[in-house]
Design a protein around this motif. Structure first.
Motif, PDB file in Angstrom:
ATOM      1  N   ASP B  62       0.847  -1.193   0.000  1.00 52.91           N
ATOM      2  CA  ASP B  62       0.000   0.000   0.000  1.00 52.91           C
ATOM      3  C   ASP B  62       0.882   1.244   0.000  1.00 52.91           C
ATOM      4  O   ASP B  62       1.699   1.429   0.908  1.00 52.91           O
ATOM      5  N   LEU B  63       0.679   2.087  -0.995  1.00 54.98           N
ATOM      6  CA  LEU B  63       1.518   3.286  -1.109  1.00 54.98           C
ATOM      7  C   LEU B  63       1.083   4.411  -0.183  1.00 54.98           C
ATOM      8  O   LEU B  63       1.809   5.386  -0.010  1.00 54.98           O
ATOM      9  N   TYR B  64      -0.122   4.299   0.361  1.00 56.06           N
ATOM     10  CA  TYR B  64      -0.575   5.410   1.206  1.00 56.06           C
ATOM     11  C   TYR B  64      -1.572   4.932   2.247  1.00 56.06           C
ATOM     12  O   TYR B  64      -2.720   4.624   1.945  1.00 56.06           O
ATOM     13  N   CYS B  65      -1.094   4.881   3.473  1.00 55.74           N
ATOM     14  CA  CYS B  65      -1.927   4.342   4.548  1.00 55.74           C
ATOM     15  C   CYS B  65      -1.722   5.205   5.793  1.00 55.74           C
ATOM     16  O   CYS B  65      -0.584   5.480   6.177  1.00 55.74           O
ATOM     17  N   ASN B  66      -2.802   5.647   6.380  1.00 55.94           N
ATOM     18  CA  ASN B  66      -2.688   6.445   7.606  1.00 55.94           C
ATOM     19  C   ASN B  66      -2.699   5.507   8.810  1.00 55.94           C
ATOM     20  O   ASN B  66      -3.723   4.858   9.072  1.00 55.94           O
ATOM     21  N   LEU B  67      -1.581   5.456   9.488  1.00 53.13           N
ATOM     22  CA  LEU B  67      -1.492   4.581  10.661  1.00 53.13           C
ATOM     23  C   LEU B  67      -1.781   5.352  11.953  1.00 53.13           C
ATOM     24  O   LEU B  67      -1.951   4.763  13.005  1.00 53.13           O
ATOM     25  N   ARG B  68      -1.793   6.667  11.852  1.00 53.61           N
ATOM     26  CA  ARG B  68      -2.202   7.597  12.921  1.00 53.61           C
ATOM     27  C   ARG B  68      -1.210   7.731  14.064  1.00 53.61           C
ATOM     28  O   ARG B  68      -1.460   8.513  14.973  1.00 53.61           O
ATOM     29  N   GLU B  69      -0.133   6.957  14.058  1.00 55.10           N
ATOM     30  CA  GLU B  69       0.842   7.053  15.145  1.00 55.10           C
ATOM     31  C   GLU B  69       2.128   7.643  14.583  1.00 55.10           C
ATOM     32  O   GLU B  69       2.560   7.186  13.509  1.00 55.10           O
ATOM     33  N   PRO B  70       2.705   8.614  15.214  1.00 56.83           N
ATOM     34  CA  PRO B  70       2.370   9.152  16.537  1.00 56.83           C
ATOM     35  C   PRO B  70       1.248  10.200  16.491  1.00 56.83           C
ATOM     36  O   PRO B  70       1.008  10.796  15.464  1.00 56.83           O
ATOM     37  N   GLY B  71       0.604  10.355  17.628  1.00 56.35           N
ATOM     38  CA  GLY B  71      -0.216  11.541  17.855  1.00 56.35           C
ATOM     39  C   GLY B  71      -1.711  11.418  17.794  1.00 56.35           C
ATOM     40  O   GLY B  71      -2.402  12.304  18.264  1.00 56.35           O
ATOM     41  N   ASN B  72      -2.228  10.385  17.187  1.00 56.17           N
ATOM     42  CA  ASN B  72      -3.691  10.324  17.079  1.00 56.17           C
ATOM     43  C   ASN B  72      -4.207   8.964  17.547  1.00 56.17           C
ATOM     44  O   ASN B  72      -4.928   8.270  16.818  1.00 56.17           O
ATOM     45  N   GLY B  73      -3.829   8.623  18.760  1.00 59.28           N
ATOM     46  CA  GLY B  73      -4.141   7.309  19.314  1.00 59.28           C
ATOM     47  C   GLY B  73      -5.619   6.974  19.334  1.00 59.28           C
ATOM     48  O   GLY B  73      -5.995   5.804  19.278  1.00 59.28           O
ATOM     49  N   GLN B  74      -6.472   7.990  19.395  1.00 60.24           N
ATOM     50  CA  GLN B  74      -7.916   7.713  19.426  1.00 60.24           C
ATOM     51  C   GLN B  74      -8.420   7.231  18.070  1.00 60.24           C
ATOM     52  O   GLN B  74      -9.504   6.668  17.969  1.00 60.24           O
ATOM     53  N   LYS B  75      -7.611   7.458  17.021  1.00 60.30           N
ATOM     54  CA  LYS B  75      -8.024   7.048  15.668  1.00 60.30           C
ATOM     55  C   LYS B  75      -7.372   5.732  15.237  1.00 60.30           C
ATOM     56  O   LYS B  75      -7.835   5.091  14.303  1.00 60.30           O
ATOM     57  N   GLY B  76      -6.273   5.382  15.874  1.00 64.72           N
ATOM     58  CA  GLY B  76      -5.589   4.153  15.488  1.00 64.72           C
ATOM     59  C   GLY B  76      -4.139   4.188  15.925  1.00 64.72           C
ATOM     60  O   GLY B  76      -3.644   5.218  16.401  1.00 64.72           O
ATOM     61  N   SER B  77      -3.464   3.072  15.744  1.00 64.72           N
ATOM     62  CA  SER B  77      -2.047   2.994  16.107  1.00 64.72           C
ATOM     63  C   SER B  77      -1.344   2.125  15.074  1.00 64.72           C
ATOM     64  O   SER B  77      -2.010   1.451  14.265  1.00 64.72           O
ATOM     65  N   ILE B  78      -0.039   2.144  15.094  1.00 59.75           N
ATOM     66  CA  ILE B  78       0.707   1.290  14.163  1.00 59.75           C
ATOM     67  C   ILE B  78       0.310  -0.166  14.385  1.00 59.75           C
ATOM     68  O   ILE B  78       0.090  -0.919  13.433  1.00 59.75           O
ATOM     69  N   ALA B  79       0.132  -0.531  15.654  1.00 58.44           N
ATOM     70  CA  ALA B  79      -0.234  -1.920  15.951  1.00 58.44           C
ATOM     71  C   ALA B  79      -1.616  -2.262  15.387  1.00 58.44           C
ATOM     72  O   ALA B  79      -1.798  -3.259  14.682  1.00 58.44           O
ATOM     73  N   SER B  80      -2.608  -1.404  15.678  1.00 58.92           N
ATOM     74  CA  SER B  80      -3.981  -1.736  15.263  1.00 58.92           C
ATOM     75  C   SER B  80      -4.134  -1.694  13.742  1.00 58.92           C
ATOM     76  O   SER B  80      -4.782  -2.561  13.145  1.00 58.92           O
ATOM     77  N   GLU B  81      -3.547  -0.710  13.117  1.00 57.36           N
ATOM     78  CA  GLU B  81      -3.794  -0.540  11.679  1.00 57.36           C
ATOM     79  C   GLU B  81      -2.955  -1.491  10.819  1.00 57.36           C
ATOM     80  O   GLU B  81      -3.382  -1.875   9.739  1.00 57.36           O
ATOM     81  N   THR B  82      -1.791  -1.901  11.296  1.00 56.20           N
ATOM     82  CA  THR B  82      -1.055  -2.916  10.529  1.00 56.20           C
ATOM     83  C   THR B  82      -1.702  -4.290  10.716  1.00 56.20           C
ATOM     84  O   THR B  82      -1.641  -5.127   9.825  1.00 56.20           O
ATOM     85  N   ARG B  83      -2.345  -4.474  11.841  1.00 58.83           N
ATOM     86  CA  ARG B  83      -3.092  -5.721  12.047  1.00 58.83           C
ATOM     87  C   ARG B  83      -4.266  -5.761  11.066  1.00 58.83           C
ATOM     88  O   ARG B  83      -4.581  -6.795  10.479  1.00 58.83           O
TER      89      ARG B  83
END
Lengths: 335, 429
Positions: B62-83
């Motif tokens: 994926d060339l463009y994915c918002n993982l939201r980390e750092p800074g927007n934990g209420q929207k997602g995290s590297i852990a949650s969005e890569t899962r």
């Protein structure tokens, strides 16, 4: 995904096809619009009584939720609710809850906790009443009192009532809507109502900067000049022009707009001799319309104001009745 | 570390680079593709997997994915969005730079990489900010960011409005052979619009963004790229006319590539008919003609990649009147299913779909395309193309629950994913 009509119909009507919210003309059929007009006709007489009240909404609470100020529309909704014997609460939200940072959802939750039965909503965002109708507890009716550029269905229906009173029909009528269609929620609702009710032709007249792209898809013809726009016309609806249109580079000046699109006696002569002139108000005299026309024999502008109360009474009573019927259907109890 | 060897049998194996599309076996040994076909059948394997009826494809990129980390934990995290991503078949995602703080310093890039190393089951490749704080005024430290691990540079959702800065940004990136991934949009033409300026905006009175807000910008970007010689990647095209312009530019030798978000291939402006905030996306969903033009672009290879443009949000961001909501879909888990829907409707062939999810994006990043030639790292997924699932708040792995087709049954689920030879995902029903 649903089309505009299908989604609007699904949201506004109960399982038996009765009105339970009034958000837009989209998705409503001719018999239902005619029923609104007929019901309004029956309420006109109430306004002529010494005691101007009927008990249809007695014990019900109507909240006027105005996120955008509007003295005229709010007054007519308030009067309509009071003539139906409802308890009315007027809330000017633009200067209260949301300005303190409260979200619209939270504001609604608080108002619902006060056991309201109906919200009359005016909002600067298109679709805000749809959002509210999808968010509120079942049983609460939402009436759109104007949202963004989207719809102002009660205004359109009072215009239809006025046209029907003066012309006795919609079939065969040619109607011109003149001015700022792009920003007009009223125009969108009028075009839809006229087409549904069977008008022969709807034209929009204005410069390209004040017409939406794909405006023909709404069911109208485009005219850029008043001579062709008003030729053989039965009804002329002038729209209000706001000063910020000049600042937004949509128009050069009010003077030039009046020169090209302002309705004066000379231009009125392009229309049929018995054509009526309408305006949703408030009027900018000398910008959209000259005083001789606004106050002249063909003007029905004050009839529109009077009809506004009857239409709002009709819509409020029908929506409340539709909500009660829906609750009855859901609970199996005859409400 | 040595791994047990694995033979995957009876799956339909697609490798667009090798021109492979056949039901055959695949042997994975020591984390790499060891053999395919008869050679794989003949070789010893410690374990055998029967993938009959399934599809074996390279891992998606994926060339463009918002993982939201750092800074927007209420929207997602590297852990949650890569899962969520691995569930969608991805083995590599490029992390958008519009984090908080913005990824415009080596420290942030290292942070993203360190967290990904610890929390992500798949590769995370950071995209650096093209300008400091994405403000479009000062160039970011591209060389430093590149050394820290940024694979390309983007200005996030914010277009570079100053053409002089844009030209200098391109010239600087060209100096160091970097790729600029830019979202074309003329800000003054788009103004405060949030929907396609067309049939639905006319009817619903929404504030429109005209096509020309994109196409005028595409032309400007192409002309500047032609002049500076930078490798330009146009992100998230939404108009058929843009595809034509990219094709024309490429035909005259401009180094330009392009991608489109999957939701632009399956949805149109009509999705906004009910004022549904899930479909408030940037760029907006456009006309049916645009949708068809974009699909044709993918089919013809003018569009190199399909991206998720995954933008998870917390519920509050979407719970308001349409114009007051934040743009973006929670999409990464449904990209594959929506793509398979296009294949089922004969709008796109399966090989083109797989190419746009694998070799296409690899080419944009200058990576060796993932595939099944012997010796390649084993990045692959096994897909059950017939499985039915219904995206919903309970079933999505992403923190964002605003999926494009929520509550409607979709076809196609990933059974297993291997990343760098390791099995990193197994479907749990």
């Amino acid at each position: 995904m649903m089309t505009t009509d299908a989604s609007a119909r699904a949201l506004q009507l109960n399982a038996e096809g009765q009105l339970r919210h009034f958000l837009t003309i989209d998705g409503l059929d001719r018999p239902l619009l005619t029923q609104i007009l007929d019901t309004a006709d029956s309420f006109i007489e109430v306004g002529e009584r010494r005691i101007k009240k009927v008990p249809l909404l007695r014990g019900r609470t109507v909240v006027n939720l105005f996120f955008e100020s509007s003295t005229r529309t709010r007054s007519t909704f308030e009067l309509a609710a009071k003539r139906l014997s409802a308890d009315v609460l007027n809330l000017d939200i633009s200067t209260s809850a949301t300005s303190k940072g409260e979200s619209l959802s939270d504001t609604l939750l608080n108002l619902e906790a006060m056991a309201s039965d109906m919200f009359v909503v005016r909002h600067s965002r298109s679709g805000a009443p749809h959002f509210i109708a999808q968010s509120v507890t079942p049983g609460v009716a939402i009436i759109n009192a104007g949202d963004g550029r989207h719809a102002h269905p009660t205004q359109a229906m009072l215009d239809m009532l006025t046209i029907r009173q003066k012309k006795q029909r919609f079939e065969g009528l040619k109607v011109a809507i003149v001015g700022d269609v792009l920003h007009s929620r009223v125009a969108r609702s009028q075009i839809r109502a006229l087409n549904t009710l069977g008008a022969d032709e709807v034209r929009v007249v204005g410069p390209s900067t004040l017409l939406p792209r794909e405006v023909e898809s709404l069911g109208c013809k485009v005219c850029y000049d008043m001579r062709s726009g008003l030729k053989d016309i039965d009804v002329i609806i002038m729209l209000r022009l706001q000063r910020e249109r000049m600042e937004g580079a949509l128009l050069p000046s009010e003077r030039e707009f009046y020169k090209v699109y302002g309705l004066n006696t000379d231009k009125l002569a392009y229309a049929k001799p018995e054509a009526i002139v309408m305006h949703p108000g408030p009027i900018n005299r000398g910008v959209e319309i000259e005083s001789a026309v606004a106050d002249g024999p063909q003007s029905v502008i004050l009839n529109q104001v009077t009809n506004g109360i009857a239409i709002r009474m009709a819509v409020m009573s029908m929506a409340m009745s539709g909500q009660r019927a829906q609750q009855g259907l859901e609970t199996g109890v005859n409400a | 570390m040595s791994h047990p060897s694995l033979r995957i049998e009876h799956g339909r194996v697609i490798d667009p680079v090798a021109g492979l599309d056949a039901v055959q076996s695949l042997l994975i040994r020591d984390g790499k593709i060891a053999a395919t076909g008869a050679e794989a059948d003949a070789a010893h394997a410690d374990a055998v997997l029967d993938a009959a009826g399934g599809l074996i494809a390279p891992g998606f990129i994926d060339l463009y994915c918002n993982l939201r980390e750092p800074g927007n934990g209420q929207k997602g995290s590297i852990a949650s969005e890569t899962r969520a991503a691995v569930r969608g078949g991805y083995t590599t995602v490029c992390a958008a730079p519009d984090t908080s703080p913005v990824n415009d310093s080596s420290a942030i890039t290292h942070l993203i990489r360190d967290v990904a190393e610890r929390d992500a089951p798949i590769r995370v490749l950071p995209l650096g900010a093209a300008t400091k704080n994405l403000a479009g005024e000062l160039l970011s430290d591209m060389v430093g960011l590149s050394h820290a691990g940024c694979v390309a540079f983007s200005n996030g959702p914010a277009p570079l409005v100053n053409a002089r800065v844009l030209r200098r940004c391109m010239a600087y990136a060209k100096t160091f052979g970097m790729t600029l991934m830019l979202h074309p949009q003329n800000r003054s033409l788009a103004a405060d619009g949030f929907a396609h300026d067309g049939l639905v905006t006319a009817r619903l009175g929404l504030l429109g963004i005209p096509e020309v807000a994109e196409t005028a910008s595409v032309m400007e970007l192409i002309l500047l790229a032609e002049e500076t010689g930078v490798r330009l990647h146009l992100s998230q095209l939404s108009c058929a006319r843009s595809v034509e312009m990219v094709g024309d530019a490429r035909a005259r030798g401009v180094a330009v590539t392009a991608d489109v978000a999957m939701h632009h291939l399956v949805l149109t402006e009509e999705a906004l008919a009910g004022f549904d905030s899930r479909f408030h996306v940037e760029p907006p969903l456009r006309s049916e003609g645009d949708r068809k033009g974009l699909i044709e672009g993918v089919r013809a290879g003018v569009i190199d990649a399909i991206v998720s443009q995954h933008q998870p949000h917390d519920p509050a961001a979407k719970n308001a009147p349409l114009g007051d909501t934040e743009p973006g879909l929670s999409s990464i888990e449904s990209v594959l299913s929506l793509g398979l829907g296009l294949v089922e409707r004969d709008e796109l062939d399966l090989v083109s779909l797989v190419r746009a999810l694998t070799a296409g994006p690899a080419g944009v990043l200058g990576l060796t395309p993932t595939g099944f030639s012997a010796g390649q790292v084993a990045d692959l997924c096994w897909i059950d193309t017939h499985a039915i699932w219904t995206p919903g708040a309970q079933s999505l792995f992403s923190v964002g629950k605003h999926a494009p087709i929520l509550g409607e049954p979709l076809k196609g689920l990933v059974n297993r994913v291997w990343c760098a030879g390791e099995q990193v995902y197994t479907r749990q029903d």
